[in-house]
Write a protein that holds these residues in place. Structure first.
Motif, PDB file in Angstrom:
ATOM      1  N   PHE A  24      55.324  93.512 142.821  1.00 22.21           N
ATOM      2  CA  PHE A  24      55.379  92.154 142.285  1.00 22.21           C
ATOM      3  C   PHE A  24      54.524  91.204 143.135  1.00 22.21           C
ATOM      4  CE2 PHE A  24      57.249  87.946 141.773  1.00 22.21           C
ATOM      5  CZ  PHE A  24      57.252  87.830 140.390  1.00 22.21           C
ATOM      6  N   LEU A  25      54.653  91.322 144.459  1.00 21.93           N
ATOM      7  CA  LEU A  25      53.890  90.453 145.360  1.00 21.93           C
ATOM      8  C   LEU A  25      52.397  90.753 145.317  1.00 21.93           C
ATOM      9  CD1 LEU A  25      56.301  90.352 148.425  1.00 21.93           C
ATOM     10  CD2 LEU A  25      55.890  88.545 146.740  1.00 21.93           C
ATOM     11  N   LEU A  26      52.034  91.986 144.959  1.00 19.95           N
ATOM     12  CA  LEU A  26      50.626  92.363 144.840  1.00 19.95           C
ATOM     13  C   LEU A  26      50.082  92.100 143.439  1.00 19.95           C
ATOM     14  CD1 LEU A  26      50.709  95.716 146.843  1.00 19.95           C
ATOM     15  CD2 LEU A  26      49.685  93.556 147.574  1.00 19.95           C
ATOM     16  N   ASP A  27      50.831  91.359 142.637  1.00 18.75           N
ATOM     17  CA  ASP A  27      50.464  91.012 141.254  1.00 18.75           C
ATOM     18  C   ASP A  27      50.308  92.234 140.349  1.00 18.75           C
ATOM     19  OD1 ASP A  27      50.596  88.270 141.401  1.00 18.75           O
ATOM     20  OD2 ASP A  27      48.550  88.079 142.156  1.00 18.75           O
ATOM     21  N   ILE A  28      51.073  93.269 140.615  1.00 20.16           N
ATOM     22  CA  ILE A  28      51.139  94.424 139.723  1.00 20.16           C
ATOM     23  C   ILE A  28      52.503  94.326 139.037  1.00 20.16           C
ATOM     24  CG2 ILE A  28      50.873  96.924 139.538  1.00 20.16           C
ATOM     25  CD1 ILE A  28      49.578  96.862 142.313  1.00 20.16           C
ATOM     26  N   LYS A  29      52.644  93.287 138.243  1.00 22.37           N
ATOM     27  CA  LYS A  29      53.948  92.934 137.684  1.00 22.37           C
ATOM     28  C   LYS A  29      54.448  93.924 136.643  1.00 22.37           C
ATOM     29  CE  LYS A  29      53.740  88.064 138.758  1.00 22.37           C
ATOM     30  NZ  LYS A  29      52.780  88.088 139.770  1.00 22.37           N
ATOM     31  N   THR A  30      53.557  94.589 135.924  1.00 19.05           N
ATOM     32  CA  THR A  30      53.990  95.536 134.901  1.00 19.05           C
ATOM     33  C   THR A  30      54.775  96.685 135.525  1.00 19.05           C
ATOM     34  OG1 THR A  30      52.029  95.009 133.609  1.00 19.05           O
ATOM     35  CG2 THR A  30      53.208  97.006 133.010  1.00 19.05           C
ATOM     36  N   VAL A  31      54.264  97.220 136.631  1.00 21.18           N
ATOM     37  CA  VAL A  31      54.944  98.329 137.303  1.00 21.18           C
ATOM     38  C   VAL A  31      56.268  97.864 137.896  1.00 21.18           C
ATOM     39  CG1 VAL A  31      54.783 100.035 139.153  1.00 21.18           C
ATOM     40  CG2 VAL A  31      52.773  99.507 137.782  1.00 21.18           C
ATOM     41  N   SER A  32      56.260  96.692 138.518  1.00 23.45           N
ATOM     42  CA  SER A  32      57.499  96.193 139.118  1.00 23.45           C
ATOM     43  C   SER A  32      58.566  95.943 138.057  1.00 23.45           C
ATOM     44  CB  SER A  32      57.250  94.932 139.945  1.00 23.45           C
ATOM     45  OG  SER A  32      56.851  93.863 139.134  1.00 23.45           O
ATOM     46  N   LEU A  33      58.173  95.401 136.908  1.00 22.91           N
ATOM     47  CA  LEU A  33      59.136  95.176 135.834  1.00 22.91           C
ATOM     48  C   LEU A  33      59.647  96.495 135.260  1.00 22.91           C
ATOM     49  CD1 LEU A  33      57.583  92.124 133.987  1.00 22.91           C
ATOM     50  CD2 LEU A  33      59.601  92.173 135.472  1.00 22.91           C
ATOM     51  N   PHE A  34      58.793  97.507 135.207  1.00 24.19           N
ATOM     52  CA  PHE A  34      59.226  98.820 134.738  1.00 24.19           C
ATOM     53  C   PHE A  34      60.279  99.409 135.675  1.00 24.19           C
ATOM     54  CE2 PHE A  34      58.943 103.436 134.933  1.00 24.19           C
ATOM     55  CZ  PHE A  34      59.269 103.749 133.619  1.00 24.19           C
ATOM     56  N   ILE A  35      60.031  99.336 136.979  1.00 26.95           N
ATOM     57  CA  ILE A  35      60.984  99.883 137.957  1.00 26.95           C
ATOM     58  C   ILE A  35      62.324  99.153 137.852  1.00 26.95           C
ATOM     59  CG2 ILE A  35      61.496 100.140 140.421  1.00 26.95           C
ATOM     60  CD1 ILE A  35      58.455 100.533 140.837  1.00 26.95           C
ATOM     61  N   ILE A  36      62.284  97.839 137.817  1.00 30.54           N
ATOM     62  CA  ILE A  36      63.520  97.050 137.728  1.00 30.54           C
ATOM     63  C   ILE A  36      64.234  97.315 136.406  1.00 30.54           C
ATOM     64  CG2 ILE A  36      64.447  94.708 137.626  1.00 30.54           C
ATOM     65  CD1 ILE A  36      62.156  93.953 139.616  1.00 30.54           C
ATOM     66  N   GLY A  37      63.478  97.362 135.314  1.00 25.99           N
ATOM     67  CA  GLY A  37      64.073  97.657 134.008  1.00 25.99           C
ATOM     68  C   GLY A  37      64.710  99.031 133.968  1.00 25.99           C
ATOM     69  N   PHE A  38      64.051 100.010 134.578  1.00 26.47           N
ATOM     70  CA  PHE A  38      64.601 101.366 134.657  1.00 26.47           C
ATOM     71  C   PHE A  38      65.925 101.370 135.415  1.00 26.47           C
ATOM     72  CE2 PHE A  38      64.982 105.348 137.060  1.00 26.47           C
ATOM     73  CZ  PHE A  38      65.097 106.247 136.004  1.00 26.47           C
ATOM     74  N   MET A  39      65.959 100.666 136.544  1.00 24.70           N
ATOM     75  CA  MET A  39      67.190 100.620 137.338  1.00 24.70           C
ATOM     76  C   MET A  39      68.314  99.933 136.563  1.00 24.70           C
ATOM     77  SD  MET A  39      65.723  99.926 141.150  1.00 24.70           S
ATOM     78  CE  MET A  39      67.320 100.118 141.921  1.00 24.70           C
ATOM     79  N   ILE A  40      68.009  98.854 135.866  1.00 27.02           N
ATOM     80  CA  ILE A  40      69.022  98.168 135.057  1.00 27.02           C
ATOM     81  C   ILE A  40      69.547  99.089 133.973  1.00 27.02           C
ATOM     82  CG2 ILE A  40      69.364  96.303 133.379  1.00 27.02           C
ATOM     83  CD1 ILE A  40      67.381  94.652 135.118  1.00 27.02           C
ATOM     84  N   PHE A  41      68.637  99.788 133.275  1.00 25.36           N
ATOM     85  CA  PHE A  41      69.039 100.725 132.230  1.00 25.36           C
ATOM     86  C   PHE A  41      69.967 101.805 132.778  1.00 25.36           C
ATOM     87  CE2 PHE A  41      68.284 104.829 130.146  1.00 25.36           C
ATOM     88  CZ  PHE A  41      68.802 104.549 128.890  1.00 25.36           C
ATOM     89  N   MET A  42      69.626 102.376 133.925  1.00 26.81           N
ATOM     90  CA  MET A  42      70.443 103.451 134.495  1.00 26.81           C
ATOM     91  C   MET A  42      71.814 102.933 134.947  1.00 26.81           C
ATOM     92  SD  MET A  42      68.677 106.011 133.876  1.00 26.81           S
ATOM     93  CE  MET A  42      69.612 107.275 134.669  1.00 26.81           C
ATOM     94  N   LEU A  43      71.869 101.710 135.465  1.00 28.81           N
ATOM     95  CA  LEU A  43      73.152 101.135 135.859  1.00 28.81           C
ATOM     96  C   LEU A  43      74.056 100.923 134.646  1.00 28.81           C
ATOM     97  CD1 LEU A  43      71.975  98.610 138.571  1.00 28.81           C
ATOM     98  CD2 LEU A  43      73.475 100.580 138.937  1.00 28.81           C
ATOM     99  N   TYR A  44      73.478 100.418 133.542  1.00 22.06           N
ATOM    100  CA  TYR A  44      74.269 100.240 132.324  1.00 22.06           C
ATOM    101  C   TYR A  44      74.670 101.587 131.723  1.00 22.06           C
ATOM    102  CZ  TYR A  44      73.795  95.187 132.000  1.00 22.06           C
ATOM    103  OH  TYR A  44      73.895  93.843 132.224  1.00 22.06           O
ATOM    104  N   LEU A  45      73.786 102.559 131.759  1.00 19.87           N
ATOM    105  CA  LEU A  45      74.118 103.894 131.270  1.00 19.87           C
ATOM    106  C   LEU A  45      75.318 104.448 132.024  1.00 19.87           C
ATOM    107  CD1 LEU A  45      73.228 106.400 129.504  1.00 19.87           C
ATOM    108  CD2 LEU A  45      72.050 107.173 131.562  1.00 19.87           C
ATOM    109  N   SER A  46      75.292 104.299 133.324  1.00 17.23           N
ATOM    110  CA  SER A  46      76.399 104.777 134.153  1.00 17.23           C
ATOM    111  C   SER A  46      77.694 104.016 133.841  1.00 17.23           C
ATOM    112  CB  SER A  46      76.046 104.609 135.629  1.00 17.23           C
ATOM    113  OG  SER A  46      77.128 104.951 136.443  1.00 17.23           O
TER     114      SER A  46
END
Length: 67
Positions: A24-46
């Motif tokens: 995110f700090l390196l302005d690669i926001k797409t990858v950072s949002l994917f990682i965060i979205g993946f973690m949110i999805f897995m937490l809700y799945l659990s």
């Protein structure tokens, strides 16, 4: 899950968040949002299914069995 597996799981989650922050700090926001979205999805799945894939992986890695 044993204390060792829980500590390893928390370490991996913290590392994933740190990597997302760095992207995110390196302005690669797409990858950072994917990682965060993946973690949110897995937490809700659990939360909704009672199954967490990372629990299963760390139990196998550390030789733990669910009781």
């Amino acid at each position: 899950m044993s204390k060792t597996a829980v500590r390893a799981q928390r370490f991996v989650m913290g590392t994933m968040l740190l990597v997302a922050l760095l992207f995110f700090l390196l302005d690669i926001k797409t990858v950072s949002l994917f990682i965060i979205g993946f973690m949110i999805f897995m937490l809700y799945l659990s939360a909704f299914t009672g199954f967490c894939p990372s629990d299963a992986i760390f139990e196998k890695l550390f030789g733990d069995k669910k009781k």
